[in-house]
Enzyme design. Structure first.
Site, PDB file in Angstrom:
ATOM      1  N   ARG A 144      40.134  36.822  41.721  1.00 16.56           N
ATOM      2  CA  ARG A 144      39.552  38.152  42.148  1.00 16.56           C
ATOM      3  C   ARG A 144      38.760  38.540  40.944  1.00 16.56           C
ATOM      4  NH1 ARG A 144      42.065  42.766  40.140  1.00 16.56           N
ATOM      5  NH2 ARG A 144      44.108  42.339  41.360  1.00 16.56           N
TER       6      ARG A 144
ATOM      7  N   HIS B 210      41.193  45.458  41.334  1.00 19.18           N
ATOM      8  CA  HIS B 210      41.990  45.516  43.000  1.00 19.18           C
ATOM      9  C   HIS B 210      40.950  46.239  43.930  1.00 19.18           C
ATOM     10  CE1 HIS B 210      44.674  46.024  45.687  1.00 19.18           C
ATOM     11  NE2 HIS B 210      44.908  47.323  45.515  1.00 19.18           N
TER      12      HIS B 210
ATOM     13  N   TYR C 115      44.482  44.732  31.838  1.00 13.38           N
ATOM     14  CA  TYR C 115      45.494  43.842  32.295  1.00 13.38           C
ATOM     15  C   TYR C 115      45.174  42.205  32.101  1.00 13.38           C
ATOM     16  CZ  TYR C 115      44.046  44.516  37.072  1.00 13.38           C
ATOM     17  OH  TYR C 115      42.909  44.688  38.192  1.00 13.38           O
TER      18      TYR C 115
END
Lengths: 329, 385
Positions: free
Chosen positions: B279, B283, B292
């Site tokens: 991805r 998100h 992250y």
């Protein structure tokens, strides 16, 4: 007339059988419901007669039962899911409240989920923990679900067929301690008008105090009414039958005559169905009430060890005591 | 913390960068066509596309990415409440989506905009959901594409039940056979429902393909927080095949999905396809991936971009020229502009619409609340607003 004297459990069994005969899209799904016929034998003989693709013994996972039933429903089937015991429904809770209840709404009416979720509920059979609970408030609080409970063999026979025929998703609560109680069932009566699914029923007429109950507590309420008669009090007992939506019309009408009301259920009183019923009766019957609406229910504890359940469960004396208190104002 | 302070931590493996020998790939990151590839069971995959079909896959991916970018821009401008971008996953979605036959049923998550596009659904449909004017407006039965499901993994069970219904209807193994595809991400494999779906699908031998887009992250949690074994290997424990495919390779995603669907339609049971992908964005627009993951990781995956590699292939094979690429870009841009205009024109729902479709057969309580609400709204000057 084709009247048969049946236990409530057998009446359910016959009702399920008739639903399967009437509509080939009706299928049963659950744990141990096939060869064993269910732990309470409610599906006894159905797999033998309808085959294991219509009476499906499932793996042992409740979310899986409800989740796959949803897919079957989307495919055009009418699944009737058996949850083995009330306290085992919680692993399926997400599928029930987030998916079963909301798919019709979410799809703006394009998808129907005509699922019936049968749950033997309530105590009184001396079982171990997780086998005696009353989870109705969790489901009645969820828009998109309908919640009903039968109290006698006639209702069991008709209500299960009506629930299966309905496109509404329905949580169908079976009073397990009443499975073995008998009654005459007119199995030939025309179902739709004689026994409407979503309508309360006056189980006994009276003039002095209205007692509202459903499921296993209807019998207790009726017994209390018989006992009260000896004290010269005529209790009117109403079997609510449908917990969501509530049909309180007969209750309003009754309370306006009697001026007094007691609501009885096994579930803990705190935020239980009785709270909602008491609030609505207070709103609708305020000027007719001679005393506050009282609730009789389980305590706000986990369901206790079975040697204590007679203390926990509302019985005739606690109902009569509440009736007495309504006369004390 | 223990005195030693040397608590073992899961480490990011090398697999993320290099792929694995078992990963089915038909188009390398630098656009080289691999004629055939095998999975770990020895099954051979290839594709035999016409020039037009190759170009069509490219067009699909470019349009899908452009529409996705437009939706993200709309969210940033306050026109959508939230958006879940699929950027980086175009090959997995278009490849699997184009492998579906019209009669096959798909059960998506909330990120399958590319599959939705392949099902012929108006791309504005999911934007209504994310703008908050509806809850997803398409008819699942008409398009054979179920509603977006937001609860993680719940739809894997719905898909499995639907597949059981296909079996029940006798629609496997014949000329009119059907299959189901269930989409979910790597995070969903930790859910009970997905594992229960695997069990049900296996024991009832359901005609289903579980299509897991392993995009390496469940919001911020890396794949190491979901599993200690490669996800496709999970299938073996449930009794069916698991295949890892290069999810950034549209040809392999197509070939593997098509084979798995055909196997399902033939009555040979379920398959788990793990589309190994990434991805590229957040998100959803609500999170910040720089917290992250490292920029270097992003760059590593950018080099494996699914659209760039197909473009290189088309160029080198002289299947398309600059004029084609320019035309595709322009038509994608036009589609996104049209989408933007239509989103901005989406009307708010009528307030009393919230009472619609709670129950197929109605409810006296909801009906009464609707009447009270409408009377209350009408009591204000100017009516319901």
């Amino acid at each position: 007339m084709a009247t048969e004297n049946l236990t409530l459990g057998k009446a359910l069994n016959l009702g399920l059988r008739r639903a399967m005969e009437d509509d080939p899209k009706v299928i049963m799904m659950g744990e141990d419901i096939g060869k064993l016929g269910g732990v309470f034998r409610i599906t006894d003989g159905l797999q033998k007669d309808f085959g294991d693709d219509r009476v499906i013994d499932t793996p042992l996972a409740e979310s899986g039962i409800i989740g796959t039933a949803i897919g079957m429903a989307i495919r055009g089937y009418r699944p009737v899911c058996e949850i083995q015991f009330d306290g085992f429904v919680y692993p399926a809770y997400d599928q029930i409240v987030s998916q079963v209840a909301k798919m019709h709404y979410r799809s703006q009416g394009a998808v129907r989920i005509p699922i019936v979720i049968r749950i033997p509920f309530g105590g009184g059979i001396g079982a171990v923990e997780h086998h005696s609970e009353s989870p109705e408030a969790y489901f009645a609080h969820t828009a998109g679900l309908k919640v009903v409970s039968c109290a006698n063999p006639t209702d069991a026979y008709w209500m299960i067929q009506q629930a299966i025929a309905s496109d509404d998703p329905i949580v169908f609560l079976e009073p397990k301690r009443r499975y073995w109680e008998k009654g005459d069932v007119d199995t030939a009566a025309p179902a739709t008008d004689a026994y409407p699914l979503h309508a309360a029923r006056v189980a006994r007429s009276g003039t002095d105090c209205t007692v509202l109950a459903y499921g296993p507590m209807v019998r207790v309420a009726l017994d209390a009414a018989t006992a009260a008669e000896e004290d010269g009090r005529a209790l009117e007992v109403i079997d609510l039958r449908t917990l969501s939506p509530l049909d309180l019309g007969p209750a309003y009408e009754s309370v306006k005559r009697t001026g007094r009301c007691v609501v009885v259920h096994e579930a803990p009183v705190n935020l239980g169905l009785g709270s909602e019923v008491a609030a609505r009766i207070t709103e609708q019957c305020f000027y007719s009430l001679e005393s506050p609406v009282l609730r009789v229910g389980g305590f706000d504890t986990p369901y206790p060890a079975s040697r204590l359940e007679e203390e926990y469960l509302p019985d005739l004396d606690r109902v009569l005591d509440a009736v007495d208190r309504t006369f004390g104002w | 913390m223990g005195a030693t302070g040397t608590r073992a931590r899961p480490r990011r493996g090398k697999t993320a960068a290099g792929g694995t020998p078992e990963m089915v790939q038909l188009l390398t990151p630098d656009g080289k066509r691999i004629p055939t590839a095998r999975d770990s069971y020895g099954t051979e995959y290839t594709v035999d596309f016409t020039d037009d079909e190759y170009r069509g896959l490219y067009r699909d991916m470019v349009v899908v990415r452009r529409l996705d970018a437009e939706a993200e821009a709309l969210q940033r401008q306050g026109e959508l409440g939230i958006w879940a971008s699929l950027q980086g996953q175009e090959a997995a979605q278009v490849g699997s989506g184009r492998a579906l036959e019209p009669q096959d049923m798909a059960f998506p998550t909330y990120r399958e905009h590319g599959v939705l596009y392949c099902r012929g659904i108006d791309p504005i449909m999911p934007l209504g959901l994310f703008r908050g004017v509806d809850q997803g407006g398409w008819d699942p039965n008409k398009f054979k594409f179920n509603m977006y499901t937001i609860v993680i993994g719940a739809q894997a069970l719905h898909a499995t039940g639907y597949a059981m219904g296909i079996t029940q209807d006798g629609k496997v193994g014949g000329a009119d056979s059907e299959a189901v595809i269930a989409y979910f991400g790597d995070g969903a494999t930790s859910q009970g429902d997905v594992n229960e779906a695997f069990i049900w699908a296996s024991v009832y031998h359901a005609p289903i393909v579980f299509f897991c887009q392993n995009n390496q992250y469940a919001i911020s949690e890396p794949i190491e927080r979901q599993t200690r074994v490669p996800l496709y290997q999970r299938a073996g424990g449930f009794g069916f095949k698991g295949i890892r495919v290069d999810g950034n390779d549209v040809l392999a995603s197509y070939a593997v999905t098509k084979a798995a669907l055909e196997q399902a339609r033939r009555g040979e049971g379920p398959t788990l396809v793990e589309a190994y992908t990434y991805r590229m964005g957040a998100h959803t627009t609500s999170d910040d991936p720089t917290r992250y993951r490292l920029a270097s990781e992003l760059e590593e995956w950018r080099a494996k971009d699914p659209i760039a590699r197909l473009r290189t292939f088309l160029s080198e094979q002289q299947l398309a020229d600059e004029a084609f690429f320019t035309e595709v870009d322009e038509s994608a841009k036009a589609a996104s502009q049209e989408l933007r205009e239509r989103v901005l024109a989406l009307p708010d729902p009528a307030p009393s619409q919230m009472f619609d479709h709670v129950y197929p057969h109605g409810s006296p309580e909801v009906d009464a609340q609707r009447r009270e609400f409408e009377a209350y709204a009408a009591s204000f000057e100017g009516g319901a607003h």
